[in-house]
Design a protein around this motif. Structure first.
Motif, PDB file in Angstrom:
ATOM      1  N   HIS A  38       0.798   4.462   7.593  1.00 12.77           N
ATOM      2  CA  HIS A  38       0.340   2.976   7.362  1.00 12.77           C
ATOM      3  C   HIS A  38      -0.894   2.712   6.376  1.00 12.77           C
ATOM      4  N   ARG A  39      -0.810   2.178   4.980  1.00 12.16           N
ATOM      5  CA  ARG A  39      -1.290   2.386   4.079  1.00 12.16           C
ATOM      6  C   ARG A  39      -1.822   0.939   3.089  1.00 12.16           C
ATOM      7  N   VAL A  40      -2.660   0.816   3.007  1.00  8.18           N
ATOM      8  CA  VAL A  40      -3.060  -0.441   2.088  1.00  8.18           C
ATOM      9  C   VAL A  40      -3.789  -0.377   0.969  1.00  8.18           C
ATOM     10  N   THR A  41      -3.049  -1.193  -0.125  1.00 10.03           N
ATOM     11  CA  THR A  41      -4.121  -1.261  -1.176  1.00 10.03           C
ATOM     12  C   THR A  41      -3.957  -2.070  -1.661  1.00 10.03           C
ATOM     13  N   GLU A  42      -5.674  -2.118  -1.921  1.00 11.05           N
ATOM     14  CA  GLU A  42      -5.871  -4.140  -2.034  1.00 11.05           C
ATOM     15  C   GLU A  42      -6.605  -3.950  -3.522  1.00 11.05           C
ATOM     16  N   TYR A  43      -5.803  -5.273  -4.564  1.00 14.13           N
ATOM     17  CA  TYR A  43      -6.575  -5.326  -6.194  1.00 14.13           C
ATOM     18  C   TYR A  43      -6.690  -6.744  -6.685  1.00 14.13           C
ATOM     19  N   ARG A  44      -7.870  -6.813  -6.082  1.00 17.45           N
ATOM     20  CA  ARG A  44      -8.031  -7.950  -6.822  1.00 17.45           C
ATOM     21  C   ARG A  44      -7.775  -9.133  -5.491  1.00 17.45           C
ATOM     22  N   ASP A  45      -6.411  -9.865  -6.367  1.00 17.00           N
ATOM     23  CA  ASP A  45      -5.353 -10.932  -5.496  1.00 17.00           C
ATOM     24  C   ASP A  45      -3.683 -10.846  -4.602  1.00 17.00           C
ATOM     25  N   SER A  46      -3.935  -9.462  -5.087  1.00 19.49           N
ATOM     26  CA  SER A  46      -2.850  -8.995  -4.536  1.00 19.49           C
ATOM     27  C   SER A  46      -2.753  -7.530  -4.278  1.00 19.49           C
ATOM     28  N   ALA A  47      -1.467  -7.081  -3.105  1.00 25.93           N
ATOM     29  CA  ALA A  47      -2.033  -5.687  -2.258  1.00 25.93           C
ATOM     30  C   ALA A  47      -0.485  -5.395  -2.011  1.00 25.93           C
ATOM     31  N   THR A  48      -0.490  -4.101  -1.758  1.00 25.60           N
ATOM     32  CA  THR A  48       0.621  -2.758  -1.393  1.00 25.60           C
ATOM     33  C   THR A  48       0.223  -2.988   0.415  1.00 25.60           C
ATOM     34  N   SER A  49       1.829  -2.577   0.786  1.00 24.70           N
ATOM     35  CA  SER A  49       1.377  -2.052   2.197  1.00 24.70           C
ATOM     36  C   SER A  49       3.109  -0.712   2.258  1.00 24.70           C
ATOM     37  N   LEU A  50       2.524   0.082   3.023  1.00 20.42           N
ATOM     38  CA  LEU A  50       3.142   0.965   2.679  1.00 20.42           C
ATOM     39  C   LEU A  50       3.121   1.776   4.294  1.00 20.42           C
ATOM     40  N   LEU A  51       4.381   1.810   5.433  1.00 17.57           N
ATOM     41  CA  LEU A  51       4.376   1.723   6.121  1.00 17.57           C
ATOM     42  C   LEU A  51       5.561   2.825   6.564  1.00 17.57           C
ATOM     43  N   ILE A  52       5.103   4.114   7.180  1.00 17.41           N
ATOM     44  CA  ILE A  52       6.279   4.718   7.797  1.00 17.41           C
ATOM     45  C   ILE A  52       6.429   5.374   8.975  1.00 17.41           C
ATOM     46  N   SER A  53       7.385   5.000  10.032  1.00 19.89           N
ATOM     47  CA  SER A  53       8.145   5.230  11.283  1.00 19.89           C
ATOM     48  C   SER A  53       8.973   6.125  11.485  1.00 19.89           C
ATOM     49  N   VAL A  54       8.819   6.594  12.390  1.00 21.15           N
ATOM     50  CA  VAL A  54      10.723   6.761  12.938  1.00 21.15           C
ATOM     51  C   VAL A  54      10.710   6.258  14.480  1.00 21.15           C
ATOM     52  N   ASN A  55      12.189   5.615  14.409  1.00 22.52           N
ATOM     53  CA  ASN A  55      12.583   4.270  15.086  1.00 22.52           C
ATOM     54  C   ASN A  55      13.256   5.326  15.803  1.00 22.52           C
ATOM     55  N   THR A  56      13.608   5.181  17.275  1.00 15.02           N
ATOM     56  CA  THR A  56      15.022   5.428  18.121  1.00 15.02           C
ATOM     57  C   THR A  56      15.748   3.997  18.649  1.00 15.02           C
ATOM     58  N   THR A  57      16.637   3.724  18.882  1.00 15.12           N
ATOM     59  CA  THR A  57      17.616   3.193  19.059  1.00 15.12           C
ATOM     60  C   THR A  57      17.647   3.399  20.450  1.00 15.12           C
ATOM     61  N   ASP A  58      18.646   2.278  21.506  1.00 21.66           N
ATOM     62  CA  ASP A  58      18.423   2.057  22.654  1.00 21.66           C
ATOM     63  C   ASP A  58      19.687   3.078  23.571  1.00 21.66           C
ATOM     64  N   THR A  59      20.256   3.717  22.122  1.00 24.96           N
ATOM     65  CA  THR A  59      21.595   5.015  22.901  1.00 24.96           C
ATOM     66  C   THR A  59      20.948   6.278  21.761  1.00 24.96           C
ATOM     67  N   GLY A  60      20.025   6.163  21.884  1.00 21.08           N
ATOM     68  CA  GLY A  60      18.788   7.296  21.570  1.00 21.08           C
ATOM     69  C   GLY A  60      18.877   7.676  20.374  1.00 21.08           C
ATOM     70  N   LYS A  61      19.523   7.399  19.033  1.00 21.34           N
ATOM     71  CA  LYS A  61      19.756   8.338  17.386  1.00 21.34           C
ATOM     72  C   LYS A  61      18.507   7.936  17.352  1.00 21.34           C
ATOM     73  N   THR A  62      18.057   8.392  16.301  1.00 16.40           N
ATOM     74  CA  THR A  62      16.528   8.733  15.650  1.00 16.40           C
ATOM     75  C   THR A  62      16.122   8.470  13.577  1.00 16.40           C
ATOM     76  N   TYR A  63      15.999   7.788  13.471  1.00 14.72           N
ATOM     77  CA  TYR A  63      15.366   7.533  12.169  1.00 14.72           C
ATOM     78  C   TYR A  63      14.263   7.526  11.378  1.00 14.72           C
ATOM     79  N   ARG A  64      14.340   7.739   9.792  1.00 16.85           N
ATOM     80  CA  ARG A  64      13.197   7.666   9.995  1.00 16.85           C
ATOM     81  C   ARG A  64      12.818   6.358   8.824  1.00 16.85           C
TER      82      ARG A  64
END
Length: 69
Positions: A18-44
């Motif tokens: 998770h990266r956040v870059t701030e520029y005065r009155d604006s910012a960007t947030s980038l989040l990367i995760s791995v998720n698993t469903t209740d059936t066991g399927k995994t995806y990025r």
């Protein structure tokens, strides 16, 4: 968006980065995760948010989610 949020709430998620870059009155947030469903399927997952500061508070101006197997 409500249906997406409902689905995401059922996932097991592991934060990879998770990266956040701030520029005065604006910012960007980038989040990367791995998720698993209740059936066991995994995806990025990638979430990108662009925020703007209005009256001293951060507000989401743009939000994008994408997934890959």
């Amino acid at each position: 968006m409500l249906s997406d949020m409902k689905f995401v709430s059922t996932l097991s998620s592991e934060l990879l980065e998770h990266r956040v870059t701030e520029y005065r009155d604006s910012a960007t947030s980038l989040l990367i995760s791995v998720n698993t469903t209740d059936t066991g399927k995994t995806y990025r997952s990638l979430e990108t948010a662009i925020l703007t500061k209005r009256d001293g508070e951060w507000k989401i101006a743009h939000l994008h989610w994408s997934t890959a197997k």
